[in-house]
Design an enzyme around this catalytic site. Structure first.
Site, PDB file in Angstrom:
ATOM      1  N   ASP A  30       0.856  -1.194   0.000  1.00 36.41           N
ATOM      2  CA  ASP A  30       0.000   0.000   0.000  1.00 36.41           C
ATOM      3  C   ASP A  30       0.891   1.242   0.000  1.00 36.41           C
ATOM      4  O   ASP A  30       1.886   1.302   0.723  1.00 36.41           O
ATOM      5  CB  ASP A  30      -0.920  -0.015   1.222  1.00 36.41           C
ATOM      6  CG  ASP A  30      -2.063   0.972   1.092  1.00 36.41           C
ATOM      7  OD1 ASP A  30      -3.222   0.530   0.987  1.00 36.41           O
ATOM      8  OD2 ASP A  30      -1.802   2.204   1.078  1.00 36.41           O
ATOM      9  N   ILE A  31       0.516   2.238  -0.790  1.00 36.10           N
ATOM     10  CA  ILE A  31       1.327   3.453  -0.913  1.00 36.10           C
ATOM     11  C   ILE A  31       1.301   4.290   0.379  1.00 36.10           C
ATOM     12  O   ILE A  31       2.198   5.098   0.615  1.00 36.10           O
ATOM     13  CB  ILE A  31       0.837   4.295  -2.125  1.00 36.10           C
ATOM     14  CG1 ILE A  31       1.920   5.216  -2.627  1.00 36.10           C
ATOM     15  CG2 ILE A  31      -0.440   5.061  -1.797  1.00 36.10           C
ATOM     16  CD1 ILE A  31       1.624   5.812  -3.988  1.00 36.10           C
ATOM     17  N   ASN A  87     -13.033  -3.307   2.215  1.00 39.21           N
ATOM     18  CA  ASN A  87     -13.975  -2.197   2.378  1.00 39.21           C
ATOM     19  C   ASN A  87     -14.928  -2.225   1.190  1.00 39.21           C
ATOM     20  O   ASN A  87     -14.485  -2.307   0.042  1.00 39.21           O
ATOM     21  CB  ASN A  87     -13.228  -0.861   2.420  1.00 39.21           C
ATOM     22  CG  ASN A  87     -12.380  -0.714   3.672  1.00 39.21           C
ATOM     23  OD1 ASN A  87     -12.754  -1.204   4.740  1.00 39.21           O
ATOM     24  ND2 ASN A  87     -11.236  -0.067   3.554  1.00 39.21           N
ATOM     25  N   VAL A  96     -10.915   2.981  -3.863  1.00 34.29           N
ATOM     26  CA  VAL A  96     -10.525   2.455  -5.175  1.00 34.29           C
ATOM     27  C   VAL A  96     -11.533   1.363  -5.517  1.00 34.29           C
ATOM     28  O   VAL A  96     -11.654   0.369  -4.773  1.00 34.29           O
ATOM     29  CB  VAL A  96      -9.084   1.897  -5.173  1.00 34.29           C
ATOM     30  CG1 VAL A  96      -8.741   1.325  -6.548  1.00 34.29           C
ATOM     31  CG2 VAL A  96      -8.079   2.986  -4.791  1.00 34.29           C
ATOM     32  N   HIS A 100     -10.107  -5.249  -3.448  1.00 37.47           N
ATOM     33  CA  HIS A 100      -8.771  -5.501  -2.913  1.00 37.47           C
ATOM     34  C   HIS A 100      -8.917  -5.910  -1.465  1.00 37.47           C
ATOM     35  O   HIS A 100      -9.765  -5.389  -0.741  1.00 37.47           O
ATOM     36  CB  HIS A 100      -7.875  -4.263  -3.041  1.00 37.47           C
ATOM     37  CG  HIS A 100      -8.525  -2.995  -2.586  1.00 37.47           C
ATOM     38  ND1 HIS A 100      -9.432  -2.309  -3.364  1.00 37.47           N
ATOM     39  CD2 HIS A 100      -8.431  -2.299  -1.425  1.00 37.47           C
ATOM     40  CE1 HIS A 100      -9.859  -1.246  -2.713  1.00 37.47           C
ATOM     41  NE2 HIS A 100      -9.263  -1.217  -1.514  1.00 37.47           N
ATOM     42  N   HIS A 102      -7.104  -5.877   2.050  1.00 40.39           N
ATOM     43  CA  HIS A 102      -6.012  -5.295   2.826  1.00 40.39           C
ATOM     44  C   HIS A 102      -5.475  -6.369   3.769  1.00 40.39           C
ATOM     45  O   HIS A 102      -6.252  -7.033   4.469  1.00 40.39           O
ATOM     46  CB  HIS A 102      -6.520  -4.151   3.712  1.00 40.39           C
ATOM     47  CG  HIS A 102      -7.022  -2.939   2.995  1.00 40.39           C
ATOM     48  ND1 HIS A 102      -6.270  -1.791   2.859  1.00 40.39           N
ATOM     49  CD2 HIS A 102      -8.207  -2.674   2.405  1.00 40.39           C
ATOM     50  CE1 HIS A 102      -6.982  -0.868   2.222  1.00 40.39           C
ATOM     51  NE2 HIS A 102      -8.170  -1.384   1.933  1.00 40.39           N
TER      52      HIS A 102
HETATM   53  P1  5GP Z   1      -9.700   1.430   0.100  1.00 32.85           P
HETATM   54  O1  5GP Z   1      -9.763   2.735   0.830  1.00 32.85           O
HETATM   55  O2  5GP Z   1     -10.358   1.519  -1.264  1.00 32.85           O
HETATM   56  O3  5GP Z   1     -10.180   0.251   0.874  1.00 32.85           O
HETATM   57  O4  5GP Z   1      -8.156   1.142  -0.136  1.00 32.85           O
HETATM   58  C1  5GP Z   1      -7.433   1.710  -1.175  1.00 32.85           C
HETATM   59  C2  5GP Z   1      -5.987   1.633  -0.769  1.00 32.85           C
HETATM   60  O5  5GP Z   1      -5.209   1.893  -1.919  1.00 32.85           O
HETATM   61  C3  5GP Z   1      -5.596   2.679   0.292  1.00 32.85           C
HETATM   62  O6  5GP Z   1      -5.085   2.020   1.437  1.00 32.85           O
HETATM   63  C4  5GP Z   1      -4.556   3.528  -0.429  1.00 32.85           C
HETATM   64  O7  5GP Z   1      -3.496   3.938   0.415  1.00 32.85           O
HETATM   65  C5  5GP Z   1      -4.076   2.608  -1.542  1.00 32.85           C
HETATM   66  N1  5GP Z   1      -3.624   3.301  -2.726  1.00 32.85           N
HETATM   67  C6  5GP Z   1      -4.217   4.370  -3.329  1.00 32.85           C
HETATM   68  N2  5GP Z   1      -3.522   4.738  -4.417  1.00 32.85           N
HETATM   69  C7  5GP Z   1      -2.463   3.888  -4.502  1.00 32.85           C
HETATM   70  C8  5GP Z   1      -1.379   3.777  -5.433  1.00 32.85           C
HETATM   71  O8  5GP Z   1      -1.237   4.532  -6.405  1.00 32.85           O
HETATM   72  N3  5GP Z   1      -0.480   2.799  -5.195  1.00 32.85           N
HETATM   73  C9  5GP Z   1      -0.597   1.931  -4.139  1.00 32.85           C
HETATM   74  N4  5GP Z   1       0.368   1.017  -4.009  1.00 32.85           N
HETATM   75  N5  5GP Z   1      -1.596   2.010  -3.248  1.00 32.85           N
HETATM   76  C10 5GP Z   1      -2.522   2.977  -3.434  1.00 32.85           C
END
Ligand code: 5GP
Ligand code: ZN
Length: 114
Positions: A30-31, A87, A96, A100, A102
């Protein structure tokens, strides 16, 4: 989908630190990590949310969970404990819209999540 961030990572169009990949899944760091281990396990196939899964995707979801446990073992956090989270939709924090899983661990995690 061409405008989906995780489809672009899966295709190699956006860089990420890949920790595992096979014909079905890609796992990457995760970034913006929320724990010492914060890996995202992503199917190559674009599925927007858990609500869009079909019965044909049962094996895919099983692979994602199986892989999260394997990565947790590799990272040495399997015995201390880790959390896996999907999520689903904005109210749960999904940002996103490509499913995915986590994988979070390497520190004490509180419950319930916020
Ligand atoms: P969500 O909030 O949709 O459950 O998780 C999306 C995750 O994607 C977040 O934890 C966020 O930090 C990660 N994320 C968003 N953009 C990027 C990216 O460009 N690269 C990577 N490696 N992770 C990302
Ligand atoms: Zn996608």
């Amino acid at each position: 989908m061409s405008d989906c961030l995780f489809c672009r990572i899966v295709k190699g169009e956006v860089s990420a630190t890949i920790v595992y990949e096979d014909e079905t899944l890609v796992a990457f760091e995760d970034i913006s990590p929320r724990a010492p281990t914060h890996v995202l396990i992503v199917p190559r196939q674009h599925v927007e949310t858990l609500n869009d899964l079909t019965p044909n995707d049962k094996e895919l979801v099983g692979e994602m969970i199986w892989r999260s446990a394997a990565i947790a073992k590799e990272r040495g956090i399997a015995d201390s404990g880790y959390r896996t989270v999907f999520n689903c939709n904005r109210g749960a924090g999904q940002t996103v819209f490509h499913i995915h899983l986590h994988l979070l661990g390497g520190r004490a995690l509180t419950w319930p999540p916020g």
